[in-house]
Design an enzyme around this catalytic site. Sequence first.
Site, PDB file in Angstrom:
ATOM      1  N   HIS A  44     -12.193 -21.575   7.721  1.00 53.57           N
ATOM      2  CA  HIS A  44     -12.769 -20.342   7.193  1.00 53.57           C
ATOM      3  C   HIS A  44     -13.544 -19.558   8.243  1.00 53.57           C
ATOM      4  CE1 HIS A  44     -15.981 -18.244   4.585  1.00 53.57           C
ATOM      5  NE2 HIS A  44     -14.843 -17.599   4.393  1.00 53.57           N
ATOM      6  N   GLU A  64      -8.259 -18.665   8.950  1.00 52.99           N
ATOM      7  CA  GLU A  64      -8.525 -17.405   8.261  1.00 52.99           C
ATOM      8  C   GLU A  64      -9.430 -16.579   9.156  1.00 52.99           C
ATOM      9  OE1 GLU A  64     -11.199 -14.860   5.670  1.00 52.99           O
ATOM     10  OE2 GLU A  64     -11.736 -16.659   6.798  1.00 52.99           O
ATOM     11  N   ASP A  66     -11.349 -12.890   9.460  1.00 54.31           N
ATOM     12  CA  ASP A  66     -11.772 -11.623   8.857  1.00 54.31           C
ATOM     13  C   ASP A  66     -11.620 -10.534   9.907  1.00 54.31           C
ATOM     14  OD1 ASP A  66     -13.019 -12.746   6.292  1.00 54.31           O
ATOM     15  OD2 ASP A  66     -14.013 -13.891   7.871  1.00 54.31           O
ATOM     16  N   ASP A 109      -7.795 -11.570   6.726  1.00 48.84           N
ATOM     17  CA  ASP A 109      -8.559 -11.060   5.588  1.00 48.84           C
ATOM     18  C   ASP A 109      -9.056  -9.662   5.936  1.00 48.84           C
ATOM     19  OD1 ASP A 109     -10.084 -10.619   3.376  1.00 48.84           O
ATOM     20  OD2 ASP A 109     -11.400 -12.353   3.640  1.00 48.84           O
TER      21      ASP A 109
END
Length: 319
Positions: A44, A64, A66, A109
């Site tokens: 994450h 992941e 962002d 993301d």
Amino acid sequence: MTPLLRTICAILCILIAVPLTFACPTKAGVSKQANKRPTYAIAHMVLDRKGLKDAIKNGANSVEIDIAAYKEGWWADHDIRGRSWGDSLEDMFKAVAKESKNIAFVWLDLKTPDMCSGATCNKDVLDPSKCKPKDKCSMNSLQELAQKILNPAGVRILYGFFGAGATDSAGFNYIQGNLKAGEAVCLSGEVENVLNVYKKKGRGVKPQQRVMDYGYTQLETGFGNCKEKGYNTCAGLRNGAKARDKGDVKRVFGWTSRVGDGERVGQLLDKAHVDGIIYGFAITRYYDHEDSRAAARDITQRVQKSDDRYMATGADKPW
């Protein structure tokens, strides 16, 4: 029958029986692997190259990231307030490509200016929907960058759209109508709602390129017992897995597991039958720490003990 003939016959019988009794080792191994589900430990909030190295060292096989758009191009950035900048996306992609044996896919993301309002906002963040196609801040440029660096390395690309208005944006409309090799779209929510959005707004996304996720920043919030009809995280993901098995979506992911979530991780894998789990810290960028290591082990060790799962590698193509 002479002793010599009896001996020859016995040897022939053994030679004939051996291939019938023992399967070819190579084929048996492939068959055994084919019956198992590749599973993804998704680190994450990986915002820099150090975080990428740490995630791989801890056992992640997917990350992941962002991302936010600036006039100079795309950057790893979580809260778009100017305090969570990471590396440029180009640098991140190049680093991931070098780790293609370990990383199966990158989950992008997409953040928007709608997430930030007021004087503290970073005014340099741009709305990619308002950028011209050739601008470095456009969705076109993002896709071109991913296709240029990740796709040749065999790393799959996942465009994640989360939050109110995300699927009404020009960015989503562009991606859903222009998906390329190795790409997929991820929508968050209960499977009925996700499929409805794909039907109404994302008709360009084929079922084999549809991904859904469901969860909460703290996994324990609204997790449930996996027996409810829906709404709770575990039950919602279980319903998603049923839709996946029918061919309506390709992959189902849950989030976010942290240190101490081992039991819930087991339920997501064994009862909800998810394909993977986002793990790490709730609101902190990924880095090597006893807590991130523990969260990773919750997934990897559970899978290692499983009879029907294995940890995916870069050789596994999730879509």
